[in-house]
Scaffold this motif. Structure first.
Motif, mmCIF file in Angstrom:
data_model
loop_
_atom_site.group_PDB
_atom_site.id
_atom_site.type_symbol
_atom_site.label_atom_id
_atom_site.label_comp_id
_atom_site.label_asym_id
_atom_site.label_seq_id
_atom_site.Cartn_x
_atom_site.Cartn_y
_atom_site.Cartn_z
ATOM 1 N N VAL A 1 32.218 38.610 48.043
ATOM 2 C CA VAL A 1 32.856 38.503 46.415
ATOM 3 C C VAL A 1 33.409 37.338 46.851
ATOM 4 C CG1 VAL A 1 33.995 39.283 44.960
ATOM 5 C CG2 VAL A 1 32.609 40.851 45.793
ATOM 6 N N TYR B 1 31.660 45.901 40.254
ATOM 7 C CA TYR B 1 32.577 45.376 39.220
ATOM 8 C C TYR B 1 34.214 45.359 39.724
ATOM 9 C CZ TYR B 1 34.722 45.500 34.745
ATOM 10 O OH TYR B 1 35.509 45.058 33.349
ATOM 11 N N ASN B 2 34.580 44.401 39.595
ATOM 12 C CA ASN B 2 35.929 44.366 39.833
ATOM 13 C C ASN B 2 37.002 44.884 38.771
ATOM 14 O OD1 ASN B 2 38.980 43.557 40.301
ATOM 15 N ND2 ASN B 2 38.310 41.862 41.763
ATOM 16 N N ASP C 1 42.549 44.477 45.063
ATOM 17 C CA ASP C 1 41.592 44.617 43.961
ATOM 18 C C ASP C 1 40.874 45.965 44.234
ATOM 19 O OD1 ASP C 1 42.651 42.143 43.233
ATOM 20 O OD2 ASP C 1 40.595 41.311 43.077
ATOM 21 N N GLN D 1 36.096 42.306 35.508
ATOM 22 C CA GLN D 1 34.864 41.269 35.582
ATOM 23 C C GLN D 1 33.715 41.969 36.601
ATOM 24 O OE1 GLN D 1 36.618 37.562 36.106
ATOM 25 N NE2 GLN D 1 36.284 37.611 38.409
ATOM 26 N N ARG D 2 32.406 41.483 36.339
ATOM 27 C CA ARG D 2 31.439 41.585 37.144
ATOM 28 C C ARG D 2 31.738 40.780 38.431
ATOM 29 N NH1 ARG D 2 25.659 42.149 34.958
ATOM 30 N NH2 ARG D 2 26.476 44.305 34.529
ATOM 31 N N ALA D 3 31.715 41.288 39.815
ATOM 32 C CA ALA D 3 32.148 40.445 40.930
ATOM 33 C C ALA D 3 30.983 40.191 41.680
ATOM 34 C CB ALA D 3 32.846 41.217 41.637
ATOM 35 N N LYS E 1 36.653 33.701 43.265
ATOM 36 C CA LYS E 1 36.559 33.543 41.838
ATOM 37 C C LYS E 1 36.648 34.903 41.329
ATOM 38 C CE LYS E 1 32.990 31.338 41.106
ATOM 39 N NZ LYS E 1 31.930 30.705 40.532
ATOM 40 N N ASN E 2 36.128 35.935 42.080
ATOM 41 C CA ASN E 2 35.879 37.255 41.598
ATOM 42 C C ASN E 2 36.750 38.310 42.466
ATOM 43 O OD1 ASN E 2 33.966 36.544 39.604
ATOM 44 N ND2 ASN E 2 32.516 36.284 41.378
#
Length: 179
Positions: free
Chosen positions: A116, A161-162, A141, A167-169, A119-120
């Motif tokens: 990941v 998902y994070n 996270d 958001q989807r990671a 950005k995520n």
């Protein structure tokens, strides 16, 4: 006796951060011991399996009753201590590993490398350095398995998902086209 255990559901798979770098985190998928207990109860019935520990919880034997043979069939494995609760972690790990021997959650061994990007995931400088003088980064996270697709005991699709960032990671789809 042929016990066929179902594939794990997304909600039964936990996600743990394996390593943190400045540019992202790698994640691992795992199951906890309750999942094994639930699947054993569901598949063979709560009175048709048992577990035994030996070597101060380092080894676990899961036995399943075989009506045809009128005997217990056993599979065994060894665990490792956890960082937090050594004895409980050792018993739990050996139980989960014995469960893998029965085929419970074995599809987790086919998981792709999960990376990941930053950005995520929220990467922080811990203000500490390792023994080689490199900065240690952290990430707090919370990640979950949002969706999973398993074909013939192999993970062929995965979405992580994070929950912290909402958001989807990570997304993985195995290319199954023949060459």
């Amino acid at each position: 006796m042929e016990a066929m255990f179902r594939d794990l559901k997304a909600s039964e798979i936990d996600v743990r951060i394996a390593s943190v770098r400045i540019n992202g985190v790698s994640l691992l998928l795992y199951k906890d011991a309750r999942v094994d207990m639930d699947i054993l109860d569901e598949t063979v019935g709560p009175k048709n399996w048992q577990r035994k520990h030996s070597r101060e919880n380092a080894n676990c034997i899961i036995e399943i009753w075989d009506n045809e043979k009128q005997q217990w069939i056993s599979k065994e494995d060894t665990g490792v201590e956890s960082f937090t609760q050594k004895e409980k972690g050792l018993a739990s790990d050996s139980f989960k590993r014995a469960g893998f021997n029965w085929g419970i959650g074995r599809e987790l061994y086919t998981a792709p490398f999960i990376w990941v990007t930053n950005k995520n995931a929220q990467i922080q400088d811990s203000k500490r350095k390792d023994k080689n003088g490199n900065i240690i980064y952290t990430c707090n996270d919370k990640f979950i398995v949002e969706k999973i697709q398993i074909t013939n005991k192999e993970i062929t699709g995965l979405a992580i998902y994070n929950e912290t960032l909402k958001q989807r990671a990570f997304v993985y789809t195995k290319n199954t086209e023949s060459k």
